[in-house]
Every structure is written in C-alpha cells, then in structure tokens.
Design a protein around this motif. Structure first.
Motif, PDB file in Angstrom:
ATOM      1  N   SER A   1      45.115  51.128  34.231  1.00 52.54           N
ATOM      2  CA  SER A   1      45.042  52.244  35.168  1.00 52.54           C
ATOM      3  C   SER A   1      45.309  51.717  36.569  1.00 52.54           C
ATOM      4  O   SER A   1      45.385  50.505  36.801  1.00 52.54           O
ATOM      5  CB  SER A   1      43.676  52.937  35.108  1.00 52.54           C
ATOM      6  OG  SER A   1      42.651  52.051  35.512  1.00 52.54           O
ATOM      7  N   PHE A   2      45.458  52.643  37.528  1.00 53.02           N
ATOM      8  CA  PHE A   2      45.711  52.232  38.911  1.00 53.02           C
ATOM      9  C   PHE A   2      45.161  53.280  39.860  1.00 53.02           C
ATOM     10  O   PHE A   2      44.833  54.403  39.473  1.00 53.02           O
ATOM     11  CB  PHE A   2      47.212  52.007  39.151  1.00 53.02           C
ATOM     12  CG  PHE A   2      48.073  53.231  38.973  1.00 53.02           C
ATOM     13  CD1 PHE A   2      48.410  54.033  40.055  1.00 53.02           C
ATOM     14  CD2 PHE A   2      48.551  53.585  37.713  1.00 53.02           C
ATOM     15  CE1 PHE A   2      49.208  55.156  39.899  1.00 53.02           C
ATOM     16  CE2 PHE A   2      49.350  54.710  37.540  1.00 53.02           C
ATOM     17  CZ  PHE A   2      49.671  55.501  38.625  1.00 53.02           C
ATOM     18  N   ARG A   3      45.047  52.890  41.132  1.00 59.84           N
ATOM     19  CA  ARG A   3      44.626  53.771  42.209  1.00 59.84           C
ATOM     20  C   ARG A   3      45.656  53.681  43.336  1.00 59.84           C
ATOM     21  O   ARG A   3      46.331  52.673  43.488  1.00 59.84           O
ATOM     22  CB  ARG A   3      43.249  53.382  42.750  1.00 59.84           C
ATOM     23  CG  ARG A   3      42.146  53.274  41.699  1.00 59.84           C
ATOM     24  CD  ARG A   3      40.870  52.753  42.350  1.00 59.84           C
ATOM     25  NE  ARG A   3      39.889  52.294  41.381  1.00 59.84           N
ATOM     26  CZ  ARG A   3      38.790  52.956  41.024  1.00 59.84           C
ATOM     27  NH1 ARG A   3      38.542  54.126  41.574  1.00 59.84           N
ATOM     28  NH2 ARG A   3      37.951  52.463  40.147  1.00 59.84           N
ATOM     29  N   ILE A   4      45.717  54.754  44.142  1.00 61.59           N
ATOM     30  CA  ILE A   4      46.681  54.826  45.241  1.00 61.59           C
ATOM     31  C   ILE A   4      45.940  54.855  46.578  1.00 61.59           C
ATOM     32  O   ILE A   4      44.969  55.585  46.753  1.00 61.59           O
ATOM     33  CB  ILE A   4      47.567  56.074  45.129  1.00 61.59           C
ATOM     34  CG1 ILE A   4      48.374  56.047  43.823  1.00 61.59           C
ATOM     35  CG2 ILE A   4      48.506  56.186  46.330  1.00 61.59           C
ATOM     36  CD1 ILE A   4      49.401  54.946  43.752  1.00 61.59           C
ATOM     37  N   PHE A   5      46.437  54.032  47.511  1.00 62.32           N
ATOM     38  CA  PHE A   5      45.950  53.999  48.890  1.00 62.32           C
ATOM     39  C   PHE A   5      47.156  54.081  49.831  1.00 62.32           C
ATOM     40  O   PHE A   5      48.310  54.007  49.400  1.00 62.32           O
ATOM     41  CB  PHE A   5      45.215  52.689  49.191  1.00 62.32           C
ATOM     42  CG  PHE A   5      44.009  52.439  48.346  1.00 62.32           C
ATOM     43  CD1 PHE A   5      42.745  52.694  48.847  1.00 62.32           C
ATOM     44  CD2 PHE A   5      44.129  51.919  47.070  1.00 62.32           C
ATOM     45  CE1 PHE A   5      41.617  52.444  48.084  1.00 62.32           C
ATOM     46  CE2 PHE A   5      43.008  51.665  46.298  1.00 62.32           C
ATOM     47  CZ  PHE A   5      41.752  51.926  46.808  1.00 62.32           C
TER      48      PHE A   5
END
Length: 480
Positions: free
Chosen positions: A151-155
């Motif tokens: 999974s990943f997150r966005i900033f």
C-alpha cells in the motif's frame, strides 16, 4: 574563617579542616588544573568509540527507472517510471525546464499507478533543482509517494533554498495510525495534479494537490516564499533516506502547459536511475570516527561521518566517539573550538558535540553533558544551539541558535561553558561563524552534579534520520 583555594579547576578532591569556634577554621581546596588540548587529526587519535563503526556490509540495491515501453499508468504503450529505491545516494530522471521560482505559477498533472511497494519505500515527483540533494529536499516542490507493504500514502511537500521545508497530506489524522489514508497497490491508475499559486493563502503561497478529483491544500509557512527557491528540472527523484523499493509509473504528464505522452522515448536526463550499488548508509548503523578526508578544512585528517538519530526505545544503538578528558564537572570552565563542514542531512536528524560521560552517553540530551546540539524543526532546518544534561535528569536545550545548513561549506565554531556567568549559575555560549547564542542555566543545574570524562561526538537519542558532518582542528578543555 580563612579559605584557601587553588581554582584553576574546581569541583573535585576537596580537603576540609574545620576548627571549633574557639580555634581558627581552615578550608583548603587543592585541585588539579585544566588544560587546552589541540588535535589536528593528521593521524588517527585513537579516541574511544561506542557503536560508531558500521559493523555490517553494505546492502545491494538497484535503481531501475526512466522511460518504459509499458502501460501500467493507462493510455498507450510508453510511460516513465519503474523501481525506485530509497537511498542517501541520489537518483533522478528529469527534463530540464525554464527556471521557475516561488514567485511563479506552477502546475503539473497526469496519471500514475503504483504496482509494488515495500515497507519504508517511496519516491518524489515534481519540480526541483539540478543541485538539489537530501531529504527534505531544498529547491523542490513535490508530490510524494510513501510506500508501505502493498500500500502507499500520498503527501505533497516543498523545500526552500535554505532548507526550510513544509507541506501537507491527503488525509486527516495522524500519519502511520490512520488506515483510511492507505491506498492499495496494483489497482486502477490515479489522476493527479499539483499546482502552486504564489498569491494564494493571502500572499504566502499555496500548494493544491488533486488526487482522483479530491483537492487538498496547504499554505507555505510564514516567510518561506521570501526565502525563495529555484527549480530547473521536473521529474522523478528518489527519497534520499535509507529504505526499500517502490515501483510506480507515470503517463500523460503536462508540465506548465507542455504535454508529454511518452509514446516515444522523451530523452529526459537520468542520473543514477539505472544503477546497482552497495548501500552503506544503513539505519541505525552509525559510521563515524577518524577519516583521512579534509571536508572541514585544513590538512587531510578529521573526524565525523554518518550519525543517525536513534529511537529512544533502542538505547543499544546509541553511539559516541570521544577523547578521554579526565574528570571534569560543571564547576569547571569548559571551552572548545574548531572547524566544521555539514555535508548532508535529512529532516528529523541531529548530533551532539561536547563533554559527556562515557557511562551515561544515551539520551536527548544524555545526563552528564554540556555542549552543542545540531538539530531543528523542518520549518527552519538545523540550529547550532547550546544544550546540557545534569546527572539528576535536569536538562535544557536553547530554543534557537545560528541556522546551520548542510551545504558543505567550511565553517568555524566554538562552545564555552562559564560556571561563573549568570550570577554563578552558569552559561553556555555556542558560536557558528561569528554568530552566537547564550543559554543561561537555572540555579539548580550546577547542583545536578554532572561529571564528564570524554569530549567528542554523541548520537541524539530520538528517532529520525542522518547527518553527515566533519570536524577538524579542535581545541578542547581537559583535565591535566
């Protein structure tokens, strides 16, 4: 009562002879003197070290990103991206652009897809400078993809020319603890855009990131627009901290009105983007001590290297490198000076240099410490500021100090602890290139009975990343 003292050095072996009220009282303090020791590090001084030498071999890593005749991000065959690895060794794939600043409108958009992610991975895509290095990156404005296991997150984030950084996030709540912020890998491609408006947020400048139609905004911190930044590249950059691999692809990118469909190789510039190498900067393994280099100035030979900020729950990873000084206390006047070069850094990093006790050299700061802390908030970068720790858990850190940027320049520094200053409560003065800051100690600090037996470099025991720093031609106080 008659008092006789030899006070070149105070606070140790005290001989007291007391008489009754009928006789004469006599108190004699006979103490060893202090001396100034100078070390040019032309040869290895064989200072004492703990956990300062990297014990394991480097780990093989591979950067493999650029133009790709695939279509993971949607559209036809042809896109950019691939496998990007976190490492302090820079890797980029980018196109040269007409220079832009924080006074210019910026906009980029396109599609992306993350097909693989490992824990502690990530990449950056956006505007930067050909000289930009480190994390968080100066002269940069990025969309940031942080990878976790599948999974990943966005900033989105930015950095000014003087390492002042800020940004925003595309979710509510705490990072790491908010499961709703995670995006699974391998799903449909995502539409994205990132836009910077220099007139937004009442003139402070504002970044807007749109992800699959949802808009997230964040202003620049006060004064950061005026600090300035210059961008002459747009593209992909690895996150320059230790970590793992993330695979992502981008297509149909429009950069300030110019569209790239990547149907053919765009011939963008690559640097380190197709490379297999041994990564020796491995958290939490420090790698500092005597070196044959001369980054800090003077003749070859200096001390320093990579020092990691260590989690407080992992005291076994704390490290130091120091010269035995004999017994010193906060009753002694302590001075040190020399040359320094701050080569590289990430946010959330730091180190200590000063007098410490080899038995208690773990903490933030540790007990029994007087000297300087190089560390600071990401909105500023790094301060060079006084710090102390007594033996009874009293400690203090000056709020601010001279700003110290990891630009590789050769600088001069000094630190002075004067026990007689501040009405006898003590004062620490830290100076970097002629700019000084004082910290007046509280009345109880000297009563904390701190004892020092080393002078040198100590890791900062609070989780974070790395600094690369070197010191030379040091003069410091020791006991004779």
């Amino acid at each position: 009562m008659f008092i006789c003292e030899s006070l070149e050095r105070r606070g140790n072996d005290t001989c007291v002879l007391l008489a009754t009220a009928i006789t004469v009282g006599f108190v004699c303090v006979s103490l060893a003197e202090t001396t100034a020791v100078t070390q040019d590090f032309a040869t290895d001084p064989n200072w004492d070290g703990r956990n300062n030498v990297r014990m394991e071999q480097g780990r093989e890593k591979k950067q493999d990103f650029g133009f790709s005749q695939t279509n993971h991000a949607g559209g036809g065959i042809g896109e950019i991206g691939g496998s990007v690895c976190r490492s302090v060794k820079p890797a980029t794939y980018s196109v040269a652009i007409e220079p832009k600043t924080l006074d210019d409108q910026l906009k980029a958009s396109g599609r992306f897809n993350v097909t693989h992610s490992e824990g502690g991975s990530g990449l950056l895509v956006g505007w930067f400078n050909s000289t930009s290095r480190g994390w968080r990156t100066p002269n940069a404005l990025f969309m940031r993809i942080d990878g976790e296991s599948n999974s990943f997150r966005i900033f989105y984030e930015y950095g000014t020319q003087n390492w002042k950084t800020g940004g925003g996030q595309t979710f509510e709540g705490m990072y790491q603890t908010n499961p709703s912020s995670k995006i699974p890998v391998g799903g449909k491609p995502h539409e994205w855009s990132i836009e910077y408006d220099p007139d937004g947020a009442e003139g402070r400048g504002e970044i807007a990131l749109t992800l699959d139609g949802e808009v997230f905004k964040a202003p620049l911190d006060e004064g950061h627009k005026a600090d300035g930044a210059t961008f002459d590249r747009f593209g992909i950059m690895n996150q320059q901290i230790y970590g793992d691999h993330l695979t992502a692809y981008f297509d149909d990118i429009t950069i300030d009105g110019k569209r790239f469909d990547f149907a053919a190789d765009p011939k963008w510039e690559g640097a380190g983007n197709r490379d297999t190498f041994s990564d020796i900067a491995i958290r939490p393994h420090h790698d500092f001590g005597h070196r044959p280099t001369n980054f800090a100035g003077g003749e070859p030979g200096e001390i320093g290297g990579f020092i990691w900020r260590i989690e407080s729950v992992d005291p076994e990873h704390a490290g130091y490198y120091g010269a035995p000084t004999g017994r010193l206390t906060m009753n002694d006047k302590l001075t040190a000076s020399g040359k320094v070069s701050f080569r590289r850094a990430a946010v959330d990093c730091g180190l200590l240099i000063g007098w410490f006790n080899s038995h208690t050299a773990i903490g933030a700061p540790p007990n029994n410490f007087v000297g300087v802390l190089v560390e600071g908030p990401s909105r500023i970068g790094h301060y060079f500021r006084p710090v102390y720790g007594a033996s009874d858990d009293q400690r203090g850190i000056q709020d601010e100090g001279p700003i110290f940027n990891p630009d590789g320049k050769q600088r001069t520094w000094s630190v002075v602890y004067d026990p007689d200053a501040n009405a006898g409560h003590g004062r620490i003065t830290a100076t970097l290139d002629g700019e000084s800051v004082d910290m007046d100690l509280p009345e109880t600090a000297r009563k904390g009975n701190a004892v020092f037996d080393r002078f040198g470099i100590v890791s900062w025991q609070r989780g974070g990343h790395y600094v690369e720093m070197y010191f030379d031609d040091i003069t410091y106080t020791a006991a004779e």
